[in-house]
Motif scaffolding. Structure first.
Motif, PDB file in Angstrom:
ATOM      1  N   LEU A   1      88.079  78.781  10.967  1.00 62.08           N
ATOM      2  CA  LEU A   1      86.511  79.235  11.012  1.00 62.08           C
ATOM      3  C   LEU A   1      85.899  78.133  11.983  1.00 62.08           C
ATOM      4  N   ALA A   2      85.598  78.540  13.079  1.00 66.36           N
ATOM      5  CA  ALA A   2      85.345  77.285  14.141  1.00 66.36           C
ATOM      6  C   ALA A   2      83.550  77.754  14.426  1.00 66.36           C
ATOM      7  N   TYR A   3      82.809  76.749  15.006  1.00 68.72           N
ATOM      8  CA  TYR A   3      81.613  76.824  15.148  1.00 68.72           C
ATOM      9  C   TYR A   3      81.279  75.916  16.392  1.00 68.72           C
ATOM     10  N   GLN A   4      80.328  76.037  17.322  1.00 66.83           N
ATOM     11  CA  GLN A   4      80.206  75.158  18.397  1.00 66.83           C
ATOM     12  C   GLN A   4      79.133  73.801  17.993  1.00 66.83           C
ATOM     13  N   TYR A   5      79.167  72.807  18.373  1.00 63.22           N
ATOM     14  CA  TYR A   5      78.179  71.874  18.116  1.00 63.22           C
ATOM     15  C   TYR A   5      77.624  71.492  19.586  1.00 63.22           C
ATOM     16  N   ASP A   6      76.133  71.221  19.525  1.00 64.91           N
ATOM     17  CA  ASP A   6      75.667  70.715  20.609  1.00 64.91           C
ATOM     18  C   ASP A   6      75.239  69.230  20.467  1.00 64.91           C
ATOM     19  N   PRO A   7      75.930  68.216  21.123  1.00 66.34           N
ATOM     20  CA  PRO A   7      75.697  67.037  21.193  1.00 66.34           C
ATOM     21  C   PRO A   7      74.268  66.610  21.583  1.00 66.34           C
ATOM     22  N   ALA A   8      73.614  67.352  22.226  1.00 65.83           N
ATOM     23  CA  ALA A   8      72.188  67.108  22.828  1.00 65.83           C
ATOM     24  C   ALA A   8      71.381  67.378  21.731  1.00 65.83           C
ATOM     25  N   SER A   9      71.613  68.152  20.718  1.00 68.21           N
ATOM     26  CA  SER A   9      70.456  68.532  19.754  1.00 68.21           C
ATOM     27  C   SER A   9      71.116  67.982  18.494  1.00 68.21           C
ATOM     28  N   GLY A  10      72.425  67.451  18.307  1.00 70.91           N
ATOM     29  CA  GLY A  10      72.974  67.056  17.163  1.00 70.91           C
ATOM     30  C   GLY A  10      73.131  68.203  16.119  1.00 70.91           C
ATOM     31  N   ARG A  11      73.248  69.529  16.503  1.00 73.46           N
ATOM     32  CA  ARG A  11      73.253  70.694  15.690  1.00 73.46           C
ATOM     33  C   ARG A  11      74.489  71.414  15.801  1.00 73.46           C
ATOM     34  N   ALA A  12      74.679  72.309  14.785  1.00 76.60           N
ATOM     35  CA  ALA A  12      75.777  73.382  14.928  1.00 76.60           C
ATOM     36  C   ALA A  12      75.143  74.401  15.679  1.00 76.60           C
ATOM     37  N   VAL A  13      76.025  75.327  16.267  1.00 70.42           N
ATOM     38  CA  VAL A  13      75.662  76.403  17.071  1.00 70.42           C
ATOM     39  C   VAL A  13      76.350  77.522  16.496  1.00 70.42           C
ATOM     40  N   PHE A  14      75.853  78.663  16.196  1.00 70.34           N
ATOM     41  CA  PHE A  14      76.398  79.981  15.762  1.00 70.34           C
ATOM     42  C   PHE A  14      75.421  80.942  15.978  1.00 70.34           C
ATOM     43  N   PRO A  15      75.921  82.230  16.259  1.00 70.90           N
ATOM     44  CA  PRO A  15      77.124  82.441  16.912  1.00 70.90           C
ATOM     45  C   PRO A  15      77.403  81.900  18.107  1.00 70.90           C
ATOM     46  N   PRO A  16      78.617  82.021  18.472  1.00 70.94           N
ATOM     47  CA  PRO A  16      79.020  81.161  19.808  1.00 70.94           C
ATOM     48  C   PRO A  16      78.402  81.551  20.924  1.00 70.94           C
ATOM     49  N   ARG A  17      77.907  80.624  21.655  1.00 68.16           N
ATOM     50  CA  ARG A  17      77.163  80.822  22.967  1.00 68.16           C
ATOM     51  C   ARG A  17      77.840  80.213  24.335  1.00 68.16           C
ATOM     52  N   VAL A  18      76.926  80.323  25.395  1.00 69.32           N
ATOM     53  CA  VAL A  18      77.319  79.744  26.541  1.00 69.32           C
ATOM     54  C   VAL A  18      76.735  78.294  26.771  1.00 69.32           C
ATOM     55  N   ILE A  19      75.411  78.350  26.213  1.00 64.76           N
ATOM     56  CA  ILE A  19      74.530  77.210  26.539  1.00 64.76           C
ATOM     57  C   ILE A  19      73.871  76.992  24.913  1.00 64.76           C
ATOM     58  N   GLY A  20      73.536  75.536  24.500  1.00 64.98           N
ATOM     59  CA  GLY A  20      72.916  75.359  23.488  1.00 64.98           C
ATOM     60  C   GLY A  20      71.623  75.753  23.462  1.00 64.98           C
ATOM     61  N   PRO A  21      71.135  76.556  22.277  1.00 70.33           N
ATOM     62  CA  PRO A  21      69.633  77.076  22.241  1.00 70.33           C
ATOM     63  C   PRO A  21      68.794  75.934  22.213  1.00 70.33           C
ATOM     64  N   GLY A  22      67.834  76.010  22.848  1.00 73.76           N
ATOM     65  CA  GLY A  22      66.734  74.977  23.029  1.00 73.76           C
ATOM     66  C   GLY A  22      67.026  73.836  23.787  1.00 73.76           C
ATOM     67  N   THR A  23      68.171  73.541  24.248  1.00 66.85           N
ATOM     68  CA  THR A  23      68.667  72.348  24.995  1.00 66.85           C
ATOM     69  C   THR A  23      69.135  72.858  26.408  1.00 66.85           C
ATOM     70  N   GLY A  24      69.777  74.015  26.476  1.00 65.74           N
ATOM     71  CA  GLY A  24      70.228  74.565  27.549  1.00 65.74           C
ATOM     72  C   GLY A  24      71.433  73.775  28.061  1.00 65.74           C
ATOM     73  N   ASN A  25      72.054  73.024  27.123  1.00 62.75           N
ATOM     74  CA  ASN A  25      73.137  72.231  27.312  1.00 62.75           C
ATOM     75  C   ASN A  25      74.452  73.268  27.430  1.00 62.75           C
ATOM     76  N   PRO A  26      75.091  73.051  28.583  1.00 64.33           N
ATOM     77  CA  PRO A  26      76.119  73.969  28.749  1.00 64.33           C
ATOM     78  C   PRO A  26      77.689  73.213  28.158  1.00 64.33           C
ATOM     79  N   ASP A  27      77.479  71.839  27.828  1.00 63.71           N
ATOM     80  CA  ASP A  27      78.776  71.279  27.041  1.00 63.71           C
ATOM     81  C   ASP A  27      78.877  71.118  25.488  1.00 63.71           C
ATOM     82  N   LEU A  28      78.843  72.542  25.246  1.00 60.87           N
ATOM     83  CA  LEU A  28      79.093  72.590  23.481  1.00 60.87           C
ATOM     84  C   LEU A  28      80.533  72.285  23.221  1.00 60.87           C
ATOM     85  N   ALA A  29      80.741  71.811  22.181  1.00 62.26           N
ATOM     86  CA  ALA A  29      82.027  71.381  21.640  1.00 62.26           C
ATOM     87  C   ALA A  29      82.404  72.053  20.584  1.00 62.26           C
TER      88      ALA A  29
END
Length: 128
Positions: free
Chosen positions: A23-51
Motif C-alpha cells: 500500500l503506497a502513498y506519496q509524500y510531499d517534502p515541501a509540506s512534510g505531509r502524506a499525499v493521497f489519493p495519488p496526484r501529479v502535484i502536491g496539494p497546497g504547494t504545487g510541488n511536482p516532486d512527490l516521493a
C-alpha cells in the motif's frame, strides 16, 4: 525527481505498488505531509516532486457505514486514517459488517480480484 513518477501516471504507480503487495502513498517534502489519493502535484504547494513511500499498513477506522442490499449479505464501507497521515476508503473483511466500529485498529491487505481487475486495498482487524 522520482524515477517512478517519470515513467508512470500516479494511478499506474499506485497500482504497480499494489501488484507488489504494497500500500503506497506519496509524500510531499515541501509540506512534510502524506499525499493521497495519488496526484501529479502536491496539494497546497504545487510541488511536482512527490516521493512514493510504502505504508506499514496500520490504521484506525475513522468512519463506517453498513450497506444492506436486498437479498445480499450486508457489507461495510469505511474511511481509514493511516498511521502515516492519509485517509482512504475501503472495507473491513474477516468480521461481520455490523461488528466494525469507529476506532477499530486495522491492517491493510492487498485484494486481487479473480476477474483480472486491478488490485485494491482492504483491511482486516488488527490482532489485540
Amino acid at each position: 525527481m522520482d524515477q517512478e513518477r517519470l515513467s508512470l501516471s500516479p494511478l499506474a504507480a499506485f497500482r504497480d505498488h499494489l501488484a507488489r503487495g504494497e500500500l503506497a502513498y506519496q509524500y510531499d517534502p515541501a509540506s512534510g505531509r502524506a499525499v493521497f489519493p495519488p496526484r501529479v502535484i502536491g496539494p497546497g504547494t504545487g510541488n511536482p516532486d512527490l516521493a512514493w513511500r510504502a505504508s506499514a499498513g496500520l490504521g484506525t477506522v475513522y468512519a463506517v457505514t453498513v450497506i444492506s442490499p436486498r437479498d445480499q449479505a450486508p457489507y461495510n464501507v469505511v474511511l481509514v486514517d493511516m498511521d502515516e497521515g492519509f485517509r482512504l476508503m475501503s472495507r473491513v473483511e474477516g468480521v461481520p459488517a455490523d461488528d466494525v466500529r469507529i476506532g477499530l485498529r486495522v491492517r491493510a491487505q492487498v485484494h486481487t480480484p479473480p476477474d483480472g481487475q486491478p488490485p485494491y486495498p482492504v483491511f482486516l482487524p488488527e490482532a489485540a
